[in-house]
Write an enzyme that holds these catalytic residues in place. Sequence first.
Site, mmCIF file in Angstrom:
data_model
loop_
_atom_site.group_PDB
_atom_site.id
_atom_site.type_symbol
_atom_site.label_atom_id
_atom_site.label_comp_id
_atom_site.label_asym_id
_atom_site.label_seq_id
_atom_site.Cartn_x
_atom_site.Cartn_y
_atom_site.Cartn_z
ATOM 1 N N CYS A 102 -7.066 -3.254 0.327
ATOM 2 C CA CYS A 102 -6.354 -2.089 -0.184
ATOM 3 C C CYS A 102 -6.900 -1.719 -1.564
ATOM 4 C CB CYS A 102 -4.862 -2.429 -0.271
ATOM 5 S SG CYS A 102 -3.887 -1.267 -1.227
ATOM 6 N N GLU A 103 -7.286 -0.467 -1.720
ATOM 7 C CA GLU A 103 -7.842 -0.044 -3.001
ATOM 8 C C GLU A 103 -6.799 0.042 -4.109
ATOM 9 O OE1 GLU A 103 -7.962 4.816 -2.743
ATOM 10 O OE2 GLU A 103 -9.584 3.727 -1.775
ATOM 11 N N HIS A 104 -5.530 0.002 -3.754
ATOM 12 C CA HIS A 104 -4.477 0.083 -4.769
ATOM 13 C C HIS A 104 -4.122 -1.286 -5.355
ATOM 14 C CE1 HIS A 104 -3.181 3.891 -2.432
ATOM 15 N NE2 HIS A 104 -4.097 4.171 -3.326
ATOM 16 N N HIS A 105 -4.207 -2.341 -4.528
ATOM 17 C CA HIS A 105 -3.769 -3.668 -4.981
ATOM 18 C C HIS A 105 -4.828 -4.756 -4.792
ATOM 19 C CE1 HIS A 105 -0.137 -1.397 -3.698
ATOM 20 N NE2 HIS A 105 0.252 -1.768 -4.900
ATOM 21 N N GLN A 151 -6.112 2.917 4.619
ATOM 22 C CA GLN A 151 -6.221 3.058 6.072
ATOM 23 C C GLN A 151 -6.461 4.499 6.498
ATOM 24 O OE1 GLN A 151 -3.070 1.135 8.251
ATOM 25 N NE2 GLN A 151 -3.452 2.338 10.092
ATOM 26 N N HIS A 205 -0.426 -4.541 6.313
ATOM 27 C CA HIS A 205 -0.844 -4.487 4.913
ATOM 28 C C HIS A 205 -0.125 -5.563 4.115
ATOM 29 C CE1 HIS A 205 -2.784 -0.416 5.169
ATOM 30 N NE2 HIS A 205 -2.112 -0.461 6.313
ATOM 31 N N CYS A 256 -0.066 -5.777 1.024
ATOM 32 C CA CYS A 256 0.587 -5.171 -0.145
ATOM 33 C C CYS A 256 2.017 -4.739 0.188
ATOM 34 C CB CYS A 256 -0.231 -3.999 -0.687
ATOM 35 S SG CYS A 256 -0.543 -2.678 0.483
#
Length: 193
Positions: free
Chosen positions: A84-87, A125, A153, A155
């Site tokens: 995940c590019e956020h976490h 995704q 996910h 996250c």
Amino acid sequence: MERKNYDEERIGKIAGHMEEIIRLLGEDPGREGLIKTPVRAAKALYYATSGYRMNPTELMSQAIFSYNGSKMVIVKDIEFYSLCEHHILPFFGRMSVGYIPDGTMLGLSKVARVVDAYARRLQVQEHLTAQVCREIYETLPAKGVMVSCTAQHLCMKMRGVEKQDSATTTTDYLGVFADDAALRTEFFNALQH
């Protein structure tokens, strides 16, 4: 990409940052169980993001063949792992890809390789699903491409809302799939068998 094919200079730099992260988390990177962790973590992260060092168009161009058929081709349940590019936490699942040939067909293993080339990046995704769809549609070429992706996910499971049984499904489609609901239904029906 072969697992042992590492850029040692990059691994060293990443490992240095990993050691500092371990320290900032309140742990001693010199502790017995952690001495080799920065290098192992650097190699794992480098491998998990190997998609940055893959060219999906080149991967596909190695296995495009003439084909006179015009019916749907589906490769289903291609497992993938991404971050995940956020976490920078893993998400993983299965992707199914269907296409309507337009004079050419793609070697089946290349469909899976295209999925890996995009999955093994910092990613979300929704973008992953769209990137695979567009790559196959534009590179093959095909009359239409449809992709369905279901993933879990971490996250959402191990932080934040902590919903253990949640899964996310995304779809994307181009070409004749965009205009023909019956083709989309045929694709989803085929996934049930």
